[in-house]
Every structure is written in C-alpha cells, then in structure tokens.
Design a protein around this motif. Structure first.
Motif, mmCIF file in Angstrom:
data_model
loop_
_atom_site.group_PDB
_atom_site.id
_atom_site.type_symbol
_atom_site.label_atom_id
_atom_site.label_comp_id
_atom_site.label_asym_id
_atom_site.label_seq_id
_atom_site.Cartn_x
_atom_site.Cartn_y
_atom_site.Cartn_z
ATOM 1 N N ILE A 155 0.831 -1.197 0.000
ATOM 2 C CA ILE A 155 0.000 0.000 0.000
ATOM 3 C C ILE A 155 0.866 1.247 0.000
ATOM 4 N N GLU A 156 0.245 2.352 -0.370
ATOM 5 C CA GLU A 156 0.935 3.636 -0.490
ATOM 6 C C GLU A 156 0.744 4.449 0.774
ATOM 7 N N CYS A 157 1.780 4.599 1.556
ATOM 8 C CA CYS A 157 1.860 5.490 2.701
ATOM 9 C C CYS A 157 0.771 5.259 3.744
ATOM 10 N N ASN A 158 1.203 4.775 4.898
ATOM 11 C CA ASN A 158 0.305 4.594 6.032
ATOM 12 C C ASN A 158 0.208 5.855 6.894
ATOM 13 N N ALA A 159 0.869 6.927 6.479
ATOM 14 C CA ALA A 159 0.874 8.190 7.238
ATOM 15 C C ALA A 159 1.463 7.983 8.628
ATOM 16 N N ALA A 160 2.486 7.144 8.709
ATOM 17 C CA ALA A 160 3.184 6.916 9.979
ATOM 18 C C ALA A 160 4.676 6.817 9.701
ATOM 19 N N CYS A 161 5.176 7.747 8.901
ATOM 20 C CA CYS A 161 6.546 7.659 8.408
ATOM 21 C C CYS A 161 7.578 7.682 9.527
ATOM 22 N N ASP A 162 7.223 8.290 10.678
ATOM 23 C CA ASP A 162 8.183 8.357 11.773
ATOM 24 C C ASP A 162 8.344 7.024 12.481
ATOM 25 N N PHE A 163 7.598 6.019 12.062
ATOM 26 C CA PHE A 163 7.743 4.673 12.630
ATOM 27 C C PHE A 163 8.049 3.646 11.537
ATOM 28 N N ALA A 164 8.619 4.102 10.444
ATOM 29 C CA ALA A 164 8.892 3.232 9.307
ATOM 30 C C ALA A 164 9.916 2.153 9.660
ATOM 31 N N PRO A 165 9.764 0.962 9.055
ATOM 32 C CA PRO A 165 8.691 0.545 8.148
ATOM 33 C C PRO A 165 7.447 0.088 8.912
ATOM 34 N N ALA A 221 6.616 10.429 18.499
ATOM 35 C CA ALA A 221 7.394 11.026 17.409
ATOM 36 C C ALA A 221 6.522 11.901 16.528
ATOM 37 N N SER A 222 5.237 11.538 16.402
ATOM 38 C CA SER A 222 4.326 12.301 15.554
ATOM 39 C C SER A 222 3.938 13.632 16.180
ATOM 40 N N LEU A 223 4.095 13.742 17.497
ATOM 41 C CA LEU A 223 3.618 14.921 18.211
ATOM 42 C C LEU A 223 4.705 15.951 18.486
ATOM 43 N N VAL A 224 5.947 15.681 18.052
ATOM 44 C CA VAL A 224 7.038 16.616 18.333
ATOM 45 C C VAL A 224 6.755 17.997 17.754
ATOM 46 N N GLY A 225 6.326 18.046 16.494
ATOM 47 C CA GLY A 225 6.047 19.336 15.870
ATOM 48 C C GLY A 225 4.966 20.108 16.597
ATOM 49 N N LEU A 226 3.915 19.405 17.047
ATOM 50 C CA LEU A 226 2.838 20.064 17.784
ATOM 51 C C LEU A 226 3.355 20.647 19.098
ATOM 52 N N LYS A 227 4.210 19.880 19.782
ATOM 53 C CA LYS A 227 4.758 20.367 21.049
ATOM 54 C C LYS A 227 5.641 21.598 20.825
ATOM 55 N N LEU A 228 6.431 21.558 19.759
ATOM 56 C CA LEU A 228 7.276 22.712 19.463
ATOM 57 C C LEU A 228 6.426 23.942 19.152
ATOM 58 N N ALA A 229 5.319 23.724 18.409
ATOM 59 C CA ALA A 229 4.442 24.842 18.062
ATOM 60 C C ALA A 229 3.805 25.450 19.312
ATOM 61 N N LYS A 230 3.593 24.633 20.331
ATOM 62 C CA LYS A 230 3.009 25.116 21.583
ATOM 63 C C LYS A 230 4.059 25.680 22.534
ATOM 64 N N GLY A 231 5.321 25.650 22.124
ATOM 65 C CA GLY A 231 6.371 26.156 22.966
ATOM 66 C C GLY A 231 6.863 25.171 23.996
ATOM 67 N N GLU A 232 6.452 23.921 23.871
ATOM 68 C CA GLU A 232 6.893 22.897 24.807
ATOM 69 C C GLU A 232 8.235 22.338 24.365
ATOM 70 N N THR A 233 9.006 21.852 25.304
ATOM 71 C CA THR A 233 10.300 21.246 25.001
ATOM 72 C C THR A 233 10.130 19.738 24.941
ATOM 73 N N PRO A 234 10.314 19.128 23.769
ATOM 74 C CA PRO A 234 10.145 17.677 23.666
ATOM 75 C C PRO A 234 11.284 16.942 24.354
ATOM 76 N N SER A 235 11.076 15.685 24.610
ATOM 77 C CA SER A 235 12.130 14.862 25.184
ATOM 78 C C SER A 235 13.293 14.772 24.206
ATOM 79 N N ALA A 236 14.478 14.439 24.718
ATOM 80 C CA ALA A 236 15.679 14.432 23.884
ATOM 81 C C ALA A 236 15.630 13.394 22.791
ATOM 82 N N ARG A 237 14.910 12.292 23.014
ATOM 83 C CA ARG A 237 14.808 11.255 21.991
ATOM 84 C C ARG A 237 13.412 10.660 22.029
ATOM 85 N N VAL A 238 12.809 10.517 20.855
ATOM 86 C CA VAL A 238 11.474 9.944 20.790
ATOM 87 C C VAL A 238 11.463 8.588 20.116
#
Length: 286
Positions: A143-153, A221-238
């Motif tokens: 299939i074409e893209c499961n929309a979970a690229c940060d957990f590939a494959p 891993a999918s929520l890092v961008g959202l946390k950054l947009a909210k001004g939150e500091t994500p964990s060092a490794r996801v």
C-alpha cells in the motif's frame, strides 16, 4: 466448420443479470441498521460511505448485491453507488481474508525495509499482491503510505498500526493471525476481523471489551512538531536507536547535540563536509 462466439471465448456484450437479493432476514436486519446510519445525515445520500462499510461487514467485500441494497435505500442508481465503491480502496471488490495485511512500500518505508518485508511475506505466505492465503485468513497487499513515516517501516492489519517492523516480526505477526492467537497492534485495541472492522467504520459501537479505552493515537514522534508549536520542550529522543541499545533494552543517554529522531538525523553532505566524496558545493552562479 464454424465455431460460435461462446466457443471462441468472445463476449457479445450482453447485459449482466440483476444482482441477487439478500435473504429476507438479512435485508430486514440491514435495513434497520441503514435507517440508523441515514438518520445521522441531513441528506440521505451522504450516508453512502458508511453504508458501503455496512454491506462490506456483511460479506467481507462490497458485492453487487450490497451496492444494489445501498442504491435502493438511498434512492440512487447503481451507477452512482458503483462509482463511489470503485473509487476508494478501503472497499474490497472481491472476497478477501479475515485480516488485510498491508505493507507500506512508499519511499521512506521502502528504504527502511518495507520492500524486504513485502518480498519475504509473499514467499512466507505463498501469495502475491492482493492474494489471499488458502485458509482465508490473510490477504497481503502493498500500500501507499500509512501516514506513519516516523515509525517506518510500518505494516497495517485491518487499518491498525504495527510500527518499526522487520521481516522476522512481520512473519511472526501473520503466523499469529493465522493461528488465531491474540494480536495487539502498536497503537490500538486487540485485533478483530475485517468484517468487524468494517462495521465499526460504518459508525456502530466497537463492542470489544476495553477497545475504546485502548484506541490508537498518535505516537510521541508524531507529536514533536505540535509540542514545538506550543512552545513545549520535547524529550531528547522519541525513537530509540536500532542498534545494541534497542536489542538489549539498555537506557539511552542522548548527547546535547543528538537529533530528536534516530530515523532522520542530519547526515554529512557535500554542503556541510568539504571532504565529502561528492566534492565541495559551489556557490550559486559559479
């Protein structure tokens, strides 16, 4: 001596016979469900998508009988229903397995191992793309893209995620499905059959115990961008590295300069590394 067109395997373009009707008890039950679905919408034709899931839950794929049923209860033509049913890949047009196993072979999953997973599953199951095992348990497809690229494959089974797969883990997964052993996705409730999934997608309650509470959600891993947009500091490794620490479970202590994800850490290029084999990058216009 002449041969008839039927003997030569030539179709004369004769119209197809009408679709057989559902048995009376099945139709009565589906009509009750259909009324519940249609009542959710101000315009009845808007209920077509969930009704297609409803008839798919009955037979495991969308049959001509199912499309005729949808047309009848919505006052549509079968051509209108067919146009929708053939447009969306979630509606199956032929009998398939209890578990739809989809291997993402789009760019990122492919290079992370999706192609290898798909090839090994074909050999392991003895089926090709879109084919079903002899026991009727598993239908395999790429299939074409499961929309979970940060957990590939990623592999999906009946639209549930199985993240960070390997050929070995994917083969173990399909073996468990075929053997009837309990299988729980990375994010979501314990697996159910494709028919049961289709009924949930039609909008009816998921009656499995604990299914709602354990429903899938976005991974960290999918929520890092959202946390950054909210001004939150994500964990060092996801995402844990795919090396010794991942195999042994040893805790990982990231360095201050370490990238957030082990999947997309920056690599040396000719622009950042003058000694790169590609040579130094020239300035624009040079």
């Amino acid at each position: 001596m002449t041969t008839s067109s039927s003997e030569r395997g030539v179709s004369l373009g004769m119209p197809e016979l009408p679709a057989p009707a559902y048995p009376d008890d099945v139709r009565a039950r589906l009509e009750t469900d259909a009324r519940d679905v249609i009542a959710r919408y101000p315009d009845s034709r808007s209920a077509l998508l969930p009704l297609l899931h409803l008839v798919q839950a009955e037979e495991g794929h969308v049959t001509r009988t199912g499309m005729q049923f949808c047309a009848d209860v919505l006052g549509l033509t079968t051509a209108e229903v067919t146009a929708v049913a053939t447009f969306y890949t979630m509606y199956r047009r032929k009998p398939s397995g209890d578990y739809q196993v989809g291997v993402c072979t789009n760019t990122l999953c492919a290079v992370m191992g999706g192609d290898a997973i798909f090839e090994e599953l074909q050999e392991h199951l003895g089926v090709g793309n879109g084919e079903t095992t002899g026991d009727g348990k598993v239908t395999l497809e790429h299939i074409e893209c499961n929309a979970a690229c940060d957990f590939a494959p990623v592999v999906m089974v009946n639209w549930e995620f199985f993240d960070n797969q390997t050929p070995a883990s994917a083969k173990s997964l399909v073996d468990d499905l075929r053997a009837g052993r309990p299988v729980t996705p990375t994010r979501g409730a314990r697996m159910c059959t494709f028919k049961e999934t289709a009924r949930v997608l039609a909008g009816f309650p998921d009656e499995r115990e604990g299914a709602v509470e354990s429903g899938g959600s976005a991974g960290p891993a999918s929520l890092v961008g959202l946390k950054l947009a909210k001004g939150e500091t994500p964990s060092a490794r996801v995402v844990h590295p795919r090396g010794e620490a991942a195999r042994t479970g040893a805790p990982h202590e990231p360095s201050p300069t370490e990238h957030l994800s082990s999947h997309d850490a920056p690599q040396d290029t000719s622009a950042s590394d003058p000694a790169h084999p590609a040579g130094p990058t020239a300035e624009e216009g040079e």
